[in-house]
Design an enzyme around this catalytic site. Sequence first.
Site, mmCIF file in Angstrom:
data_model
loop_
_atom_site.group_PDB
_atom_site.id
_atom_site.type_symbol
_atom_site.label_atom_id
_atom_site.label_comp_id
_atom_site.label_asym_id
_atom_site.label_seq_id
_atom_site.Cartn_x
_atom_site.Cartn_y
_atom_site.Cartn_z
ATOM 1 N N ARG A 1 4.506 -51.168 101.633
ATOM 2 C CA ARG A 1 4.458 -49.777 101.182
ATOM 3 C C ARG A 1 5.175 -48.818 102.150
ATOM 4 O O ARG A 1 5.912 -47.941 101.717
ATOM 5 C CB ARG A 1 2.981 -49.371 101.069
ATOM 6 C CG ARG A 1 2.751 -47.996 100.491
ATOM 7 C CD ARG A 1 1.304 -47.561 100.680
ATOM 8 N NE ARG A 1 0.317 -48.564 100.389
ATOM 9 C CZ ARG A 1 -0.248 -48.748 99.199
ATOM 10 N NH1 ARG A 1 0.084 -47.974 98.184
ATOM 11 N NH2 ARG A 1 -1.153 -49.690 99.023
ATOM 12 N N GLU B 1 3.964 -57.041 108.633
ATOM 13 C CA GLU B 1 4.335 -57.255 107.231
ATOM 14 C C GLU B 1 4.255 -55.963 106.423
ATOM 15 O O GLU B 1 3.508 -55.875 105.446
ATOM 16 C CB GLU B 1 3.392 -58.285 106.600
ATOM 17 C CG GLU B 1 3.336 -59.623 107.290
ATOM 18 C CD GLU B 1 2.232 -60.531 106.740
ATOM 19 O OE1 GLU B 1 1.434 -60.079 105.886
ATOM 20 O OE2 GLU B 1 2.175 -61.687 107.173
ATOM 21 N N ARG C 1 -0.485 -47.416 89.064
ATOM 22 C CA ARG C 1 -1.357 -47.036 90.188
ATOM 23 C C ARG C 1 -2.377 -45.943 89.862
ATOM 24 O O ARG C 1 -3.527 -46.058 90.264
ATOM 25 C CB ARG C 1 -0.517 -46.653 91.414
ATOM 26 C CG ARG C 1 0.435 -47.768 91.869
ATOM 27 C CD ARG C 1 1.044 -47.541 93.248
ATOM 28 N NE ARG C 1 0.032 -47.696 94.283
ATOM 29 C CZ ARG C 1 -0.586 -46.709 94.866
ATOM 30 N NH1 ARG C 1 -0.278 -45.466 94.568
ATOM 31 N NH2 ARG C 1 -1.514 -46.934 95.758
ATOM 32 N N CYS D 1 -0.979 -46.779 74.424
ATOM 33 C CA CYS D 1 -2.227 -46.470 73.722
ATOM 34 C C CYS D 1 -3.459 -46.789 74.579
ATOM 35 O O CYS D 1 -4.277 -47.643 74.225
ATOM 36 C CB CYS D 1 -2.283 -47.227 72.410
ATOM 37 S SG CYS D 1 -2.160 -48.982 72.643
ATOM 38 N N TYR E 1 4.857 -51.028 94.625
ATOM 39 C CA TYR E 1 3.797 -51.351 93.662
ATOM 40 C C TYR E 1 3.963 -50.552 92.368
ATOM 41 O O TYR E 1 2.985 -50.148 91.754
ATOM 42 C CB TYR E 1 2.409 -51.143 94.287
ATOM 43 C CG TYR E 1 2.279 -51.886 95.606
ATOM 44 C CD1 TYR E 1 2.332 -53.276 95.630
ATOM 45 C CD2 TYR E 1 2.172 -51.213 96.815
ATOM 46 C CE1 TYR E 1 2.265 -53.975 96.823
ATOM 47 C CE2 TYR E 1 2.099 -51.898 98.018
ATOM 48 C CZ TYR E 1 2.148 -53.282 98.021
ATOM 49 O OH TYR E 1 2.080 -53.965 99.202
HETATM 50 N N1 LLP Z 1 0.740 -58.794 103.796
HETATM 51 C C1 LLP Z 1 -0.144 -59.270 102.917
HETATM 52 C C2 LLP Z 1 -0.720 -60.601 103.160
HETATM 53 C C3 LLP Z 1 -0.524 -58.508 101.808
HETATM 54 O O1 LLP Z 1 -1.401 -59.002 100.947
HETATM 55 C C4 LLP Z 1 0.051 -57.237 101.605
HETATM 56 C C5 LLP Z 1 -0.328 -56.420 100.453
HETATM 57 C C6 LLP Z 1 0.994 -56.781 102.542
HETATM 58 C C7 LLP Z 1 1.308 -57.583 103.631
HETATM 59 C C8 LLP Z 1 1.673 -55.443 102.420
HETATM 60 O O2 LLP Z 1 0.775 -54.394 102.454
HETATM 61 P P1 LLP Z 1 1.331 -52.897 102.556
HETATM 62 O O3 LLP Z 1 2.063 -52.768 103.853
HETATM 63 O O4 LLP Z 1 2.233 -52.683 101.402
HETATM 64 O O5 LLP Z 1 0.132 -52.050 102.479
HETATM 65 N N2 LLP Z 1 -1.013 -52.776 94.503
HETATM 66 C C9 LLP Z 1 -1.696 -52.057 95.560
HETATM 67 C C10 LLP Z 1 -1.417 -52.642 96.921
HETATM 68 C C11 LLP Z 1 -1.758 -54.101 97.017
HETATM 69 C C12 LLP Z 1 -1.411 -54.688 98.371
HETATM 70 C C13 LLP Z 1 -1.496 -56.171 98.336
HETATM 71 N N3 LLP Z 1 -1.152 -56.806 99.568
HETATM 72 C C14 LLP Z 1 -1.304 -50.586 95.489
HETATM 73 O O6 LLP Z 1 -0.512 -50.213 94.640
HETATM 74 O O7 LLP Z 1 -1.815 -49.791 96.267
#
Ligand code: LLP
Length: 427
Positions: A291, A288, A328, A357, A386
Amino acid sequence: MSLFNNITYRAVLDSHLFSYTEGTLCCEDVRLDTLAEQFGTPLYVVSRQSLVNQLRAFEAAFAGLPHFTCYSVKANFNLSVIRTLAAEGCGCDVNSGGELFRALKAGVSPDRIIMAGVGKTEQEIEFGLTSGVLMLKAESVSELRAIDRVAARLGKVANVAIRINPNVTAETHPYITTGDSKEKFGIDEAELGEVFDLFRTLPNLSLQGLDMHIGSQIFDPEYYVAATQKLLDVLETTRLLGFDIRWFDIGGGFPVTYDPQKPATPIGRFAEKIVPMLEGKGVTVIFEPGRFLAANAALLLTRVLYKKKNHAGKEFFIVDAGMTELIRPALYQSHHEVLSVLRHETGVVADVVGPVCESSDFFARHRMIDDAAEGELLAVLSSGAYASVMGSNYNGRLRPAEVMVDGSEVTLVRRRESYEQLVQNEM
Ligand code: LLP
């Protein structure tokens, strides 16, 4: 001081299809200054080819395993981003009814969508089941009961994966580690006995998969090794109990480079460790990534409104984008490269801040920035994941437009919000 140094240059190269041509930053074959003239700022600029390249790199790394890559649309849920990745063979991982709606709207077939979420409402469960998603990933005993209830009402058997909390604390920012037993995510190992009993007693549930997700922006493959081993142990148990598990979902979390001085572990290093563990296990592995596919495929283009220097000699670039477009840095103290669209031979140590602000409204602090003049453009890199999805209307800010570049072609993929839209749902 000359900024034609390796660090700045490498940052652009790492961002795939963003590079300087004759001193002007471009996305693929399009100059960013012409995009700003045409569409205004702030503007998210997505490189289509970058999305495709990242997906291909991911697929190549894991080619040795029977697998199904489900793009985690929470990273960037723009319909055109979803469509681009789906056209290249991705399924989708969605975390809510809204994300499911988006994935379906983008034309993704429901049997290529998996539905997560630690707090799904009964309406969302119903939406997932009636749409015919591949499976729902359940995170608690109570949720399993709710899925069974809704499925019974609809006269269906729900395909379910259980998300296990492997109690592996991956090293990353504490707000984005999810596989630790201190966190709300997943089902504790101690509860699995009760969970397996439920599948025997609740007739509207069918256990199809095991799932985990240990966090995000994880640099060390060993955390995946530890958590995958735990999930393999659970697979063994389910087989002894007579369950036929088809899907083995190890989540997302694969890292990207934000700061050229801290390059991400290459995806191949994860594959080297993970592939041998899962070969020949008789399951299809689900990934999954969010990013990894989207982060460096977009930048946030912003204009310098004002420059100022205070009595302590501190300099600021005040730009027209802020934490409402990229939260972020404020939320995770994350590093984003800030580049001038026009190359300058001289630089200045400054803070790049937005108009909101809040003191946390910054993109860079005490950073050497090309000495762009007021009215010039800056680009905040790694704004593909994100960023827009975590945007808000705080301070009455309008959500920016988004464009997708494909070679020399530019498509507006989200219109800039209007003042009228800010109040359209209010009485
Ligand atoms: N699968 C599940 C169940 C997740 O909760 C997430 C991310 C992903 C896959 C994808 O994760 P990735 O491959 O993108 O790392 N807002 C934060 C990141 C929050 C991630 C939440 N879940 C940031 O800007 O770093």
